[in-house]
Design an enzyme around this catalytic site. Structure first.
Site, PDB file in Angstrom:
ATOM      1  N   ASP A 107      -5.029  18.741 -14.799  1.00  0.00           N
ATOM      2  CA  ASP A 107      -5.460  17.339 -15.082  1.00  0.00           C
ATOM      3  C   ASP A 107      -5.029  17.376 -16.724  1.00  0.00           C
ATOM      4  OD1 ASP A 107      -6.713  15.125 -16.364  1.00  0.00           O
ATOM      5  OD2 ASP A 107      -8.425  15.211 -14.585  1.00  0.00           O
ATOM      6  N   ARG A 146       0.968  -1.290   0.116  1.00  0.00           N
ATOM      7  CA  ARG A 146      -0.039  -0.144   0.144  1.00  0.00           C
ATOM      8  C   ARG A 146       0.921   1.322  -0.022  1.00  0.00           C
ATOM      9  NH1 ARG A 146      -1.812   1.821   4.374  1.00  0.00           N
ATOM     10  NH2 ARG A 146      -2.377  -0.093   5.323  1.00  0.00           N
ATOM     11  N   LYS A 173      -6.749   6.249 -19.456  1.00  0.00           N
ATOM     12  CA  LYS A 173      -7.066   6.837 -20.896  1.00  0.00           C
ATOM     13  C   LYS A 173      -5.783   6.614 -21.868  1.00  0.00           C
ATOM     14  CE  LYS A 173     -10.916   7.807 -18.882  1.00  0.00           C
ATOM     15  NZ  LYS A 173     -10.861   9.252 -18.392  1.00  0.00           N
ATOM     16  N   TYR A 175     -13.937  17.177 -15.832  1.00  0.00           N
ATOM     17  CA  TYR A 175     -14.353  15.749 -15.880  1.00  0.00           C
ATOM     18  C   TYR A 175     -15.352  15.689 -14.943  1.00  0.00           C
ATOM     19  CZ  TYR A 175     -14.360  10.712 -15.635  1.00  0.00           C
ATOM     20  OH  TYR A 175     -14.676   9.344 -15.743  1.00  0.00           O
TER      21      TYR A 175
END
Ligand SMILES: *Cc1c(COP(=O)(O)O)cnc(C)c1O
Length: 399
Positions: free
Chosen positions: A187, A62, A212, A115
């Site tokens: 972004d 993690r 993407k 977004y």
């Protein structure tokens, strides 16, 4: 840790250079997948040294693992960043970029066409934790300036808006952020580092949905975030590790494999997008085409200044018939163009914002953005262009 080449790769294609682990006299050419969740340290003193940064080594997945780290270093090289993190999704990256450095009482200003889920985070979730939010038009720096508050700590924008493909005034916004002393988070999912490198233009934080174009095959969900200031990076890292935005090693490996062809895919998809935009603009059923590489784009001068020739793979267009019935006929007559709400896949995908990403807006709210019921966004893929012309011709003939 993998022995990556030192130094910044200026040319996107250089990430293709395979660089993994070196053990013994030979080495695997392909990065191994390392699924181990835990790492054993030889002594307690070694573990102290690891946590204090005096020794390199993983402890618990993690907190970091080799497949995530190698992928992060490759995207760092593309973006000209350092110490970037891979997280379990693009939204994990957006969330960590905001909630790591900000606290209750702070304000964040976002672009008004972020977004969809980023907008939801701004409007629904951050206020529940005492972080005030507002949005303004990033193509209008005066509107952004007017929306700043004394307690503003961060500006979050995307370079090219979804789905209307408007280009933000990045220079004006970077100057504004610098002057106001607030963090500028970009972004960069749509533009990619081939189109624009935010760190070269004053950004403090760069975010990607790796899902993407970077991974490129619609088979992994991952995000990336990097900060210029190591303290900000530390705050983002600690938040992400605490809330568990951990990426899976297998997914990082797949994304790394996708990244090797990213420059080739980007070029082919962009060449297709430019050709398709011109083809659509000449079609009698089409009212308007939005593509930053076309002379009739509303932000053409800015697109040229910011993106140069890298005008990307995203094209939007509006049918002359602005009804849902017309749009539906087109979708049904072009079954080879998946009607799917994503972007950046190797194959071309079609999205209809009025029924998907922008269905939450009123018809007037959509009209204000120029989104009619006959408006489509196309994520152009790498197919032979003649196939695309044929598919769109079949679709448009039914309108
Ligand atoms: C898809 C997308 C996101 C979210 O990424 P996920 O990987 O789906 O969580 C964030 N920003 C932009 C611009 C996107 O296109």
């Amino acid at each position: 840790m993998g022995a990556m080449e030192d130094g910044r790769n200026e040319k996107p294609g250089t990430v293709v250079r395979r660089a993994g682990l070196r053990e013994g006299v030979s080495r695997p050419v392909v990065t191994p997948i390392q699924p181990s969740v835990v790492y054993a340290s030889p002594t307690i003193g070694t573990l102290h040294a690891q946590y204090e940064g005096r020794a390199q080594g993983y402890t618990y997945a993690r907190e970091g693992h080799p497949n995530a780290e190698l992928l992060a270093r490759k995207i760092d090289a593309l973006e000209g960043g350092e110490g970037g993190l891979i997280l379990g999704s693009g939204m994990a990256a957006v969330t960590a970029a905001i909630m790591g450095p900000l606290s209750a009482g702070d304000h964040i200003l976002g672009g008004n066409q972020l977004y969809g889920r980023s907008l939801r985070l701004m409007h629904q979730d951050l206020p529940r934790f005492g972080i005030a939010t507002s949005v303004a038009d990033p193509t209008d720096v005066a509107a952004m300036r007017a929306a700043l508050r004394p307690e503003t700590k961060m500006i979050l924008v995307e370079v090219v808006s979804n789905p209307t493909i408007r280009v933000a005034d990045m220079e004006g916004i970077a100057a504004l952020a610098r002057e106001a002393g607030v963090l500028l988070a970009v972004d960069n999912t749509f533009t990619t580092p081939i189109g624009y490198r935010p760190f070269d233009h004053g950004a403090d934080i760069v975010i990607h949905s790796v899902t993407k174009l970077l991974a490129g095959h619609s088979d992994v969900t991952l995000g990336y975030v990097a900060a210029r200031d190591p303290e900000v990076g530390r705050a983002i890292y600690d938040f992400a590790v605490t809330v568990g935005f951990t990426p899976a090693p297998q997914e990082c490996w797949l994304a790394e494999r996708g990244l090797y062809t990213f420059p080739l895919r980007f070029k082919q998809a962009q060449d297709n997008a430019a050709a398709l935009a011109d083809w659509l603009a000449a079609h009698p059923k089409v009212a308007q085409v939005l593509y930053p590489g076309r002379a009739d784009h509303p932000d053409r001068a800015r697109a040229q200044a910011l993106l140069g020739d890298a005008t990307g793979n995203m094209v939007s267009f509006a049918l002359k018939d602005p009804t849902e019935a017309a749009a539906d006929r087109m979708v049904q007559a072009a079954p080879e163009l998946p009607f799917a709400p994503t972007l950046g896949d190797v194959g071309t995908t079609l999205s209809h914002p009025a029924s998907s990403s922008h269905r939450g807006l009123t018809a007037q709210g959509r009209a204000d953005l120029g989104i009619t019921d006959g408006f489509f966004r196309v994520s152009v893929g790498i197919e032979p262009i003649d196939l695309l012309f044929a598919d769109f011709e079949a679709g448009l003939a039914a309108v």
